[in-house]
Write a protein that holds these residues in place. Structure first.
Motif, PDB file in Angstrom:
ATOM      1  N   GLY A   1       0.814  -1.212   0.000  1.00  9.34           N
ATOM      2  CA  GLY A   1       0.000   0.000   0.000  1.00  9.34           C
ATOM      3  C   GLY A   1       0.847   1.262   0.000  1.00  9.34           C
ATOM      4  N   LEU A   2       1.932   1.257   0.790  1.00  8.33           N
ATOM      5  CA  LEU A   2       2.837   2.412   0.802  1.00  8.33           C
ATOM      6  C   LEU A   2       3.488   2.626  -0.563  1.00  8.33           C
ATOM      7  N   LEU A   3       3.903   1.533  -1.202  1.00 10.82           N
ATOM      8  CA  LEU A   3       4.547   1.666  -2.511  1.00 10.82           C
ATOM      9  C   LEU A   3       3.558   2.123  -3.581  1.00 10.82           C
ATOM     10  N   GLU A   4       2.298   1.740  -3.437  1.00  9.85           N
ATOM     11  CA  GLU A   4       1.263   2.244  -4.339  1.00  9.85           C
ATOM     12  C   GLU A   4       1.057   3.749  -4.112  1.00  9.85           C
ATOM     13  N   ALA A   5       1.021   4.145  -2.833  1.00  9.67           N
ATOM     14  CA  ALA A   5       0.880   5.575  -2.519  1.00  9.67           C
ATOM     15  C   ALA A   5       2.067   6.368  -3.053  1.00  9.67           C
ATOM     16  N   LEU A   6       3.273   5.801  -2.941  1.00 12.00           N
ATOM     17  CA  LEU A   6       4.465   6.451  -3.492  1.00 12.00           C
ATOM     18  C   LEU A   6       4.314   6.615  -5.002  1.00 12.00           C
ATOM     19  N   GLY A   7       3.888   5.556  -5.679  1.00 14.61           N
ATOM     20  CA  GLY A   7       3.693   5.634  -7.131  1.00 14.61           C
ATOM     21  C   GLY A   7       2.682   6.702  -7.520  1.00 14.61           C
ATOM     22  N   ASN A   8       1.576   6.770  -6.802  1.00 13.78           N
ATOM     23  CA  ASN A   8       0.571   7.799  -7.076  1.00 13.78           C
ATOM     24  C   ASN A   8       1.144   9.191  -6.851  1.00 13.78           C
ATOM     25  N   TYR A   9       1.905   9.349  -5.785  1.00 11.92           N
ATOM     26  CA  TYR A   9       2.536  10.647  -5.493  1.00 11.92           C
ATOM     27  C   TYR A   9       3.493  11.053  -6.618  1.00 11.92           C
ATOM     28  N   LEU A  10       4.305  10.099  -7.074  1.00 15.02           N
ATOM     29  CA  LEU A  10       5.286  10.410  -8.097  1.00 15.02           C
ATOM     30  C   LEU A  10       4.631  10.804  -9.418  1.00 15.02           C
ATOM     31  N   VAL A  11       3.489  10.200  -9.717  1.00 14.19           N
ATOM     32  CA  VAL A  11       2.792  10.493 -10.969  1.00 14.19           C
ATOM     33  C   VAL A  11       1.934  11.738 -10.844  1.00 14.19           C
ATOM     34  N   LEU A  12       1.217  11.856  -9.711  1.00 19.52           N
ATOM     35  CA  LEU A  12       0.236  12.937  -9.561  1.00 19.52           C
ATOM     36  C   LEU A  12       0.703  14.077  -8.679  1.00 19.52           C
ATOM     37  N   GLY A  13       1.708  13.819  -7.826  1.00 23.74           N
ATOM     38  CA  GLY A  13       2.129  14.798  -6.817  1.00 23.74           C
ATOM     39  C   GLY A  13       2.883  15.983  -7.407  1.00 23.74           C
ATOM     40  N   ALA A  14       3.302  16.844  -6.497  1.00 26.62           N
ATOM     41  CA  ALA A  14       4.008  18.077  -6.897  1.00 26.62           C
ATOM     42  C   ALA A  14       5.386  17.783  -7.427  1.00 26.62           C
TER      43      ALA A  14
END
Length: 156
Positions: free
Chosen positions: A143-156
């Motif tokens: 779950g953390l690695l999925e959140a990291l992936g989402n952050y890297l794609v969608l984050g600032a």
């Protein structure tokens, strides 16, 4: 109630390829503001305590209460950091004040043609009534690695 004293050991390896340069993936761990943007349980948890000290010998703390659930506490010590290459930590987990486990985790960052290959290897020891939590830990890390992936794609 008597607690049965026992230990269980569990290990796992998770590898992800992120479409982001190694400096960006590294920064998601090394920069406090970035790490706060993706680390943790999102809206499923009420944050209680946070500490961030990204250096060899430094400690991180993340504590929160799941809505209608237990208090989870994570305390990590950085044992090795090589910029853009690896991070090694030892960390302990508590659930409602009960020490549940101790783990060693290594995080490796490798540049690839389209971004970064990230490898998380973990070995944990789970205590007493939490002896079966190894699979839960792997699921949480996924779950953390999925959140990291989402952050890297969608984050600032």
């Amino acid at each position: 109630m008597t607690i049965k004293r026992r230990l269980a050991r569990s290990g796992f390896t998770l590898t992800r390829e992120y479409p982001a340069p190694i400096e960006r993936v590294w920064g998601a761990f090394a920069d406090e503001k970035q790490k706060l943007a993706w680390w943790g349980a999102g809206n499923s948890m009420e944050a209680r305590e946070w500490a961030f000290d990204f250096r060899v010998g430094g400690r991180d703390v993340a504590e929160g209460k799941f809505h209608n659930g237990p208090v989870s506490r994570y305390e990590a010590t950085y044992t090795d950091i090589v910029e853009h290459n690896r991070i090694v930590t030892t960390y302990d987990m508590w659930l409602d004040g009960i020490h549940t486990s101790t783990s060693v985790a290594s995080l490796e960052f490798d540049p690839i043609e389209d971004g970064t290959r990230f490898t998380h290897v973990e070995h944990g020891v789970f205590f007493d009534q939490f002896w079966a939590d190894g699979n839960i830990r792997e699921k949480g890390t996924r779950g953390l690695l999925e959140a990291l992936g989402n952050y890297l794609v969608l984050g600032a």
